[in-house]
Design a protein around this motif. Sequence first.
Motif, PDB file in Angstrom:
ATOM      1  N   THR A   1       0.840  -1.203   0.000  1.00  0.00           N
ATOM      2  CA  THR A   1       0.000   0.000   0.000  1.00  0.00           C
ATOM      3  C   THR A   1       0.873   1.251   0.000  1.00  0.00           C
ATOM      4  N   GLN A   2       1.947   1.241   0.774  1.00  0.00           N
ATOM      5  CA  GLN A   2       2.876   2.377   0.781  1.00  0.00           C
ATOM      6  C   GLN A   2       3.510   2.573  -0.588  1.00  0.00           C
ATOM      7  N   LEU A   3       3.882   1.463  -1.226  1.00  0.00           N
ATOM      8  CA  LEU A   3       4.476   1.536  -2.559  1.00  0.00           C
ATOM      9  C   LEU A   3       3.509   2.179  -3.544  1.00  0.00           C
ATOM     10  N   ALA A   4       2.244   1.817  -3.438  1.00  0.00           N
ATOM     11  CA  ALA A   4       1.234   2.386  -4.331  1.00  0.00           C
ATOM     12  C   ALA A   4       1.062   3.882  -4.112  1.00  0.00           C
TER      13      ALA A   4
ATOM     14  N   ALA B   1      14.418  11.175  -4.613  1.00  0.00           N
ATOM     15  CA  ALA B   1      13.787  10.727  -3.373  1.00  0.00           C
ATOM     16  C   ALA B   1      12.738   9.658  -3.665  1.00  0.00           C
ATOM     17  N   GLU B   2      12.007   9.817  -4.771  1.00  0.00           N
ATOM     18  CA  GLU B   2      11.010   8.817  -5.146  1.00  0.00           C
ATOM     19  C   GLU B   2      11.683   7.479  -5.447  1.00  0.00           C
ATOM     20  N   ALA B   3      12.793   7.529  -6.184  1.00  0.00           N
ATOM     21  CA  ALA B   3      13.522   6.296  -6.514  1.00  0.00           C
ATOM     22  C   ALA B   3      14.023   5.616  -5.244  1.00  0.00           C
ATOM     23  N   GLN B   4      14.527   6.388  -4.295  1.00  0.00           N
ATOM     24  CA  GLN B   4      15.022   5.815  -3.047  1.00  0.00           C
ATOM     25  C   GLN B   4      13.890   5.168  -2.245  1.00  0.00           C
ATOM     26  N   GLU B   5      12.732   5.825  -2.219  1.00  0.00           N
ATOM     27  CA  GLU B   5      11.599   5.282  -1.463  1.00  0.00           C
ATOM     28  C   GLU B   5      11.051   4.019  -2.120  1.00  0.00           C
ATOM     29  N   VAL B   6      10.975   4.026  -3.444  1.00  0.00           N
ATOM     30  CA  VAL B   6      10.518   2.833  -4.164  1.00  0.00           C
ATOM     31  C   VAL B   6      11.479   1.681  -3.896  1.00  0.00           C
ATOM     32  N   PHE B   7      12.779   1.946  -3.964  1.00  0.00           N
ATOM     33  CA  PHE B   7      13.780   0.918  -3.688  1.00  0.00           C
ATOM     34  C   PHE B   7      13.636   0.406  -2.258  1.00  0.00           C
ATOM     35  N   ARG B   8      13.497   1.317  -1.298  1.00  0.00           N
ATOM     36  CA  ARG B   8      13.392   0.933   0.117  1.00  0.00           C
ATOM     37  C   ARG B   8      12.187   0.014   0.343  1.00  0.00           C
ATOM     38  N   LEU B   9      11.057   0.355  -0.237  1.00  0.00           N
ATOM     39  CA  LEU B   9       9.852  -0.450  -0.048  1.00  0.00           C
ATOM     40  C   LEU B   9       9.962  -1.804  -0.741  1.00  0.00           C
TER      41      LEU B   9
END
Length: 132
Positions: free
Chosen positions: A34-37, A48-56
């Motif tokens: 859900t967070q990824l979505a 920052a978006e790429a880092q968050e997508v990678f982290r999730l």
Amino acid sequence: MHTRNVNTAAQASSERWGKNQPDDVVTQQRALFTQLAGVWNLQLTLEAEAQEVFRLLRALADNAFSIAVMEDSRIHPLTAKQVIQYWLDAKKLAVHLYAGTGAGAWECVRNKLEEDITFARELLQLNPAEDA
């Protein structure tokens, strides 16, 4: 089934999964998915978006691996279908919402997961379980 067998089966299940029970991990996977979505809705910079997508994606992969059961006789580890399904669906979602960034992040995490599985398999071969 006798009560003693039920108690033994319940105990074995707890020992097998340790702290990460499959139901708990499914709940975590659902939350991460859900967070990824919703990352695109945060209006982050591309980096920052790429880092968050990678982290999730990495967290989804780590959860899937955390309850996997490695066996010498199997090529792939055993894990609960519901847990791995979120990981597989995350690829579709990441590619759909984040295009090349999502695909690149998923591929990077997939490679790391493959390395983790290979490492675990090598450890298993170095320290085979003793027959009971």
